[in-house]
Structure formats: C-alpha cells, structure tokens
Design an enzyme around this catalytic site. Structure first.
Site: not given
Ligand code: NAD
Length: 264
Positions: A149, A153
C-alpha cells in the site's frame, strides 16, 4: 433519487466517492462531513456540482435529509459514524478498514432499523482474488498473503489481507487437508516471517508510489500459484461503492464484503 452523505469528504477516498456520487444520475450528494474543512464548500473541496457546506461532525446532519452515509475515514471515527447511523436508522456503506470481531458483533446487533455494508475492498478484482484464493486453499500446503500500500496507510495488515487470510484459513479448515508446519526456528529480525492468521502468513509493505496491491502465493510439490490484484487508481473502488449504495436498502442488517451482492 437516493440522498447520499459522505464522511471523510476531503480525504483521498472520500473525495473520489463524492465525485462518483455527483456523476451518478440516480444519486444525489446532499452532505459532506470532514472536520479538516468544516464550513467550506463541498463543491470547492471535492470538485463536485453539489454546493453544500461541509459539516464538522456526523451528528450535525439532519437524519431526515439523508438515505445513505458513505464512510471512508479512520477506524475510531468510523466506529462513531456506524453507531450514529444505526441509532438514526440510516443505511451505511463503509470502506474504512481495521475493524475487529468485537466491532462487527456490535454492528450486527445495532443495525436493526437500517442496513450496513462494510467492505475492506470495493474493487471487483479484489473480490475475485479473495474468492479464487479460497478455491485454491485446499490444494496447497503453504500460503502467504503479501499486501502493498501507499506510504500513508495507518493500519497493517490491510483489511483486504486480513479478510483474504481468514477466508483461506476457513477454506482450509473446511477441507480434509492441512498446512505444512512453518520451518522457521530462529527469526533474525523480529517480524521477518510476518504475522499469522491460522497457518497463513501475512505481510505488509508500505511504499511511496503505490495505491493498493496484493499477492496471494500458494505452494505445493514442484509448483506455486500466484494470484495478484492491483488497484492502480482509487477510481477502481468506485463501481463497488456505487453497487453497495444502490443495494444497501435491500440487504437487511450487516453485510460484510461484496460477495453477496456480486454472486447471489
Ligand atoms: P485519508 O486520511 O485521506 O482520509 C480520511 C478523511 O477522514 C480525512 O480527510 C479526515 O480529515 C477525515 N476525518 C477525520 N475525522 C473525521 C470525522 N470525525 N468525521 C468525518 N471525517 C473525518 O484516508 P483515505 O486514504 O481516504 O482512507 C480512508 C479509509 O479508507 C482507510 O481506512 C483506508 O484503509 C480505507 N480504504 C478502503 C478501501 C476499500 O475499498 N474499502 C480502499 C481504499 C482505502
């Protein structure tokens, strides 16, 4: 028209999700939640046509104005989002990874008035990878899962790697075959053999330049089988997210993974 709110709207995944919902004719993006950009315009932050002001917390949403919440945030945040949606009777589609079995049991009990779909990987190819790995498991003596990744992450191993390893292990246990015993007697560097889910080794690599990738390697006498999946852009997850949003209302309670939606 289904009304959708996105938590983590300013994040890597949340932004991508906002643009996909915005572009879908049968869905309306009605709200974005993200404390890092509270009070700013969603149109500006996520480059979408829906010009609403971003909320700082899920409990600022009016439950009567939302049909589905999509959550891609962080583990601790996502737990509160799921709790709030269950209490408010709002359907929820969650991509955040890292939940443990205690979380899952709680969500199963909580989602009675609305439904939730939690998938550690929304890419269709990754769903196929897990299913193929499950099929292969009974025919090999060794299996290792290696996930790769991007370097930001937070959790390791990935939710996909955990789900893959658990499903391979379950398929092995359901067959009349067994894994070989790991021959390692001395680990020169702690963690060199990765973690173990049953008899399945799990390894996490964090690397600049990558998105989300995984190899499942099986071995038996004189041959190996490698099943590899690559998400080379975050848009790979969007068809699965849209599928889940469109079907969450028909899936009572909690659904884990996309298999039931794709193969039923
Ligand atoms: P990221 O850090 O870019 O985004 C997370 C966002 O959440 C940030 O903008 C942050 O400000 C926001 N946040 C923080 N506190 C919050 C709150 N209380 N309420 C609302 N928003 C809040 O992370 P990312 O790369 O977008 O990944 C997010 C998650 O998705 C991770 O757990 C990752 O492992 C997962 N993911 C899952 C898949 C899938 O297919 N299921 C694919 C990619 C990533």
């Amino acid at each position: 028209m289904m009304r959708v709110a996105v938590t983590g709207a300013a994040g890597r995944m949340g932004g991508e999700v906002c643009r996909s919902i915005d572009a879908a004719a049968d869905l309306t993006l009605v709200a974005g939640v993200d404390p890092s950009v509270e009070g700013e315009s969603l149109a500006h932050i996520a480059n979408v046509s829906s010009d609403v002001t971003i909320a700082g917390s899920i409990d600022q949403l009016d439950p009567a104005s939302v049909d589905v919440v999509i959550d891609f945030t962080h583990l601790a945040v996502s737990r509160t989002v799921l709790d709030w949606c269950a209490a408010a009777g709002i359907h929820t589609v969650v991509g955040t990874t890292g939940f443990d079995s205690t979380d899952i049991e709680r969500f199963r009990l909580e989602f009675t008035d609305s439904n939730a779909i939690i998938a550690p990987n929304f890419a269709i190819g990754a769903v196929m990878m897990m299913r193929m790995a499950e099929l292969a498991a009974p025919f090999f003596e060794t299996a290792e899962v290696i996930e790769f990744h991007h370097n930001a992450k937070r959790d390791a191993p990935s939710g996909t790697a955990m789900m893959t390893a658990q499903r391979i292990q379950a398929a092995k246990e359901a067959s009349d075959s067994e894994w070989d015993v790991d021959p390692t007697e001395h680990e020169v560097v702690a963690g060199a053999r990765g973690g173990k889910v049953g008899g399945v080794g799990v390894h996490g690599v964090r690397m600049h330049g990558m998105v989300a990738h995984q190899e499942v390697i099986f071995g038996t006498t004189g041959e190996t089988l490698t099943i590899r999946h690559d998400s080379i852009h975050r848009d790979s997850f969007m068809p699965g997210v849209l599928l889940a949003v469109r079907h969450v209302a028909e899936r009572p309670g909690l659904t884990i993974g996309l298999d039931d939606l794709l193969f039923d």
